[in-house]
Write a protein that holds these residues in place. Structure first.
Motif, short mmCIF file in Angstrom:
data_model
loop_
_atom_site.label_atom_id
_atom_site.label_comp_id
_atom_site.label_asym_id
_atom_site.label_seq_id
_atom_site.Cartn_x
_atom_site.Cartn_y
_atom_site.Cartn_z
N UNK A 187 0.85 -1.18 0.00
CA UNK A 187 0.00 0.00 0.00
C UNK A 187 0.89 1.23 0.00
N UNK A 188 0.70 2.11 -0.97
CA UNK A 188 1.50 3.33 -1.07
C UNK A 188 0.56 4.51 -1.24
N UNK A 189 0.67 5.48 -0.32
CA UNK A 189 -0.16 6.68 -0.38
C UNK A 189 0.71 7.84 -0.85
N UNK A 190 0.54 8.23 -2.11
CA UNK A 190 1.29 9.33 -2.70
C UNK A 190 0.36 10.52 -2.97
N UNK A 191 -0.68 10.65 -2.16
CA UNK A 191 -1.66 11.71 -2.39
C UNK A 191 -1.20 13.03 -1.78
N UNK A 192 -1.68 14.12 -2.34
CA UNK A 192 -1.37 15.45 -1.84
C UNK A 192 -1.98 15.64 -0.45
N UNK A 193 -3.17 15.11 -0.24
CA UNK A 193 -3.84 15.26 1.05
C UNK A 193 -3.02 14.65 2.18
N UNK A 194 -2.43 13.48 1.96
CA UNK A 194 -1.63 12.85 3.01
C UNK A 194 -0.34 13.62 3.26
N UNK A 195 0.25 14.21 2.21
CA UNK A 195 1.47 15.01 2.39
C UNK A 195 1.17 16.28 3.17
N UNK A 196 0.06 16.94 2.87
CA UNK A 196 -0.33 18.13 3.62
C UNK A 196 -0.55 17.78 5.09
N UNK A 197 -1.22 16.67 5.33
CA UNK A 197 -1.47 16.24 6.70
C UNK A 197 -0.16 15.95 7.42
N UNK A 198 0.78 15.29 6.75
CA UNK A 198 2.06 14.95 7.34
C UNK A 198 2.86 16.21 7.68
N UNK A 199 2.92 17.16 6.73
CA UNK A 199 3.67 18.40 6.97
C UNK A 199 3.03 19.26 8.04
N UNK A 200 1.70 19.29 8.09
CA UNK A 200 1.00 20.02 9.13
C UNK A 200 1.33 19.44 10.50
N UNK A 201 1.39 18.15 10.59
CA UNK A 201 1.73 17.47 11.83
C UNK A 201 3.16 17.79 12.25
N UNK A 202 4.09 17.80 11.30
CA UNK A 202 5.49 18.11 11.60
C UNK A 202 5.63 19.55 12.09
N UNK A 203 4.96 20.46 11.41
CA UNK A 203 5.04 21.87 11.79
C UNK A 203 4.44 22.11 13.18
N UNK A 204 3.33 21.48 13.48
CA UNK A 204 2.68 21.69 14.75
C UNK A 204 3.46 21.11 15.92
N UNK A 205 4.24 20.07 15.70
CA UNK A 205 5.02 19.46 16.77
C UNK A 205 6.34 20.19 17.00
N UNK A 206 6.84 20.93 16.00
CA UNK A 206 8.10 21.64 16.17
C UNK A 206 7.91 23.04 16.72
#
Length: 82
Positions: free
Chosen positions: A62-81
């Motif tokens: 299973x590979x998720x290369x969607x824009x929505x998952x990337x936005x979610x991932x980057x939002x999570x990284x930004x909010x934790x830093x």
């Protein structure tokens, strides 16, 4: 039964409908991920909520290369830093 016949079910989700040429190219690329005696059974779905890119499920991979998952991932990284 499909595994016995050498068929590998591949489900691809995209934000827009793929045309025939895109499906053909996608199927030839996906064929490199299966054994030579196996065939791809391609099932495509459209989900506009992924915004772009694609989600691919082939066999047990299973590979998720969607824009929505990337936005979610980057939002999570930004909010934790912060």
């Amino acid at each position: 039964m499909s595994a016995h016949r050498g068929e590998v079910i591949c489900e691809v989700t995209t934000a827009r409908q793929l045309d025939a040429e895109q499906k053909q190219k996608l199927q030839s690329v996906l064929k490199s991920f299966v054994k030579s005696n196996e065939t791809i059974f391609l099932n495509t779905k459209v989900d506009p909520s992924i915004m772009g890119g694609m989600i691919v499920s082939i066999g047990d991979r299973y590979v998720d290369m969607s824009i929505a998952s990337k936005i979610q991932r980057y939002t999570q990284i930004i909010s934790t830093t912060i």
